[in-house]
Design an enzyme around this catalytic site. Structure first.
Site, PDB file in Angstrom:
ATOM      1  N   ASP A 113      85.079  17.552  27.925  1.00 52.10           N
ATOM      2  CA  ASP A 113      83.661  17.222  27.724  1.00 52.10           C
ATOM      3  C   ASP A 113      83.335  17.382  26.241  1.00 52.10           C
ATOM      4  O   ASP A 113      84.229  17.262  25.408  1.00 52.10           O
ATOM      5  CB  ASP A 113      82.801  18.104  28.645  1.00 52.10           C
ATOM      6  CG  ASP A 113      81.501  17.425  29.026  1.00 52.10           C
ATOM      7  OD1 ASP A 113      80.745  17.051  28.127  1.00 52.10           O
ATOM      8  OD2 ASP A 113      81.240  17.258  30.241  1.00 52.10           O
TER       9      ASP A 113
ATOM     10  N   HIS B 283      84.331  14.668  24.267  1.00 54.45           N
ATOM     11  CA  HIS B 283      83.182  13.765  24.154  1.00 54.45           C
ATOM     12  C   HIS B 283      82.467  13.896  22.811  1.00 54.45           C
ATOM     13  O   HIS B 283      81.336  13.479  22.656  1.00 54.45           O
ATOM     14  CB  HIS B 283      82.194  14.004  25.306  1.00 54.45           C
ATOM     15  CG  HIS B 283      82.769  13.672  26.651  1.00 54.45           C
ATOM     16  ND1 HIS B 283      82.078  13.813  27.829  1.00 54.45           N
ATOM     17  CD2 HIS B 283      83.995  13.211  27.013  1.00 54.45           C
ATOM     18  CE1 HIS B 283      82.851  13.450  28.848  1.00 54.45           C
ATOM     19  NE2 HIS B 283      84.019  13.083  28.373  1.00 54.45           N
TER      20      HIS B 283
END
Ligand SMILES: *[C@@H]1O[C@H](CO)[C@@H](O)[C@H](O)[C@H]1NC(C)=O
Length: 396
Positions: A217, A240
């Site tokens: 993430d 991310h």
């Protein structure tokens, strides 16, 4: 007479030296509190911490090399003097997430003059959790425990350690003042869900530097109330990217301001540097004084993105503009390669357009087959200087 003075002085010095010695650093080795390799260390660690915390002068809790299991532990202050935990061993969390009570696995709470150091590892053993912690469209789903929670730490340093395979977030910084995280490593597979590297919220004077993060993430995410945060020389990827927000999802959010992301390298991530706010936001918070400067992108999708229409899985009324005001953003010296044609995207709210956005010295290339590199600007009139490759919103 002079002789007497000298003896008096010497005795005084000796006395001072011995007091200073007593007040100096004392070590509290968990092995002296019953820790054994491969056994649960939580009790021994808690006992060592309690004595170290109650001791006057500086104290240090030692976790020597070796592999230990650990159930959840909360190590709480305030302590009598500065306190350091030197983690040289590996702590393994229970693989079964239901065995961890509360929202953190290793929690430091209300400590002043705090150091967490060492060459050791917090191993969250998250592999079994990732199968079930994918909230997806479920808006109110609660995540599994964060591996390392730093709650209400004032004047602290976290250095050297590794966080591996957290069940959800790796490191969570909340309510902290003046905390530096340096030379830390975060590692989890690209496919792990919700495994943010470092999440910061409601904190000020935070520095993250010389740190390497690869996860499933956000490498670093900054929630509401992040103020005066500097992220410097961080290597991010996979993951991310480095993200401010999402903001505007919850009531009573505090402003985000004075954020600097400097001299970072981002590799193979789904976003580079990002600000995201929800449409139909609750409250009217702000994100201001934000600098992204000196960022090298290597095959990054959406290298630079301000997205005020962040609404994954259709969880919001996307047609209602975000009420989060974004202002004074500097995007400077960003270079490298994009994995998508969209290189710089500044998509601001129709309700509260972005103000004072300055974009300079951008050189981002796209070599894929989905068209030529382009930029997107909505509800913003950026000030443009220096190189712009591709040209920034030439139709504006
Ligand atoms: C910030 O924290 C560090 C580390 O504990 C300390 O050395 C420094 O003096 C603190 N700075 C301020 C302004 O309190």
């Amino acid at each position: 007479m002079a002789m007497d003075m000298n003896i008096a002085t010497i005795s005084l010095l000796l006395l001072l030296a011995s007091t200073a010695y007593v007040a100096q650093s004392a070590d509290f080795d968990v092995m002296s509190y019953g820790a054994k390799p491969d056994a649960d260390i939580a009790q021994a660690l808690t006992s060592a911490w309690k004595e170290a915390c109650a001791a006057s002068g500086s104290s240090k809790v030692l976790i020597p090399e070796g592999t230990y299991k650990s159930s959840s532990v909360t190590l709480e202050g305030p302590c009598k003097g500065p306190i350091e935990v030197q983690l040289d061993g590996t702590l393994q969390a229970p693989a079964d997430p239901s065995q961890i009570k509360g929202d953190g696995w290793v929690v430091f709470l209300r400590v002043e003059d705090f150091t967490l150091s060492g060459s050791g590892t917090l191993d969250g053993q998250g592999a079994t959790s990732w199968k079930t912690n994918n909230c997806g469209p479920n808006i109110d789903c609660s995540l599994y425990a964060t591996s390392l929670r730093l709650d209400y730490i004032t004047n602290g340093v976290v250095q050297g350690i590794t966080s591996k395979d957290a069940k959800s977030f790796h490191i969570n910084v909340f309510g902290c003042k003046n905390l530096t995280i340096e030379h830390v490593t975060v590692t989890a597979p690209e496919t792990s869900h919700n495994t943010d590297g470092i999440h910061i919220g409601r904190s000020s004077g935070i520095i993250v530097t010389d740190t390497t993060i690869g996860t499933g993430d956000d490498c670093i995410s900054l929630g509401d109330g992040s103020q005066d945060v500097t992220i410097e020389r961080v290597k991010c990827g996979p993951g991310h990217g480095i993200s401010i927000g999402s903001l505007g999802k919850y009531k009573n959010e505090e402003p985000v301001s004075q954020i600097k992301v400097l001299d970072c390298t981002i590799t193979g991530t789904t976003n580079g540097v990002r600000i995201k706010t929800w449409p139909a936001s609750v409250g009217a918070s702000t994100a201001s004084d934000i600098t992204f400067k000196g960022i090298t992108m290597d095959n990054v999708a959406n290298p630079v993105i301000i997205d005020q229409g962040y609404c994954p899985y259709g969880q919001c009324k996307a047609q209602i503009p975000s009420t989060i005001k974004i202002s004074n953003v500097v995007i400077d010296d960003i270079q490298g390669t994009s994995a998508t044609p969209e290189t710089v995207q500044i998509i601001c709210s129709k309700g509260v357009p972005c103000e004072d956005v300055k974009v300079s010295n951008i050189d981002l290339t796209y070599k894929g087959s989905k068209g030529t590199a382009k930029t997107v600007c909505e509800n913003v009139k950026p000030t443009v200087t220096g190189t712009q490759n591709p040209p920034l919103c030439p139709d504006l």
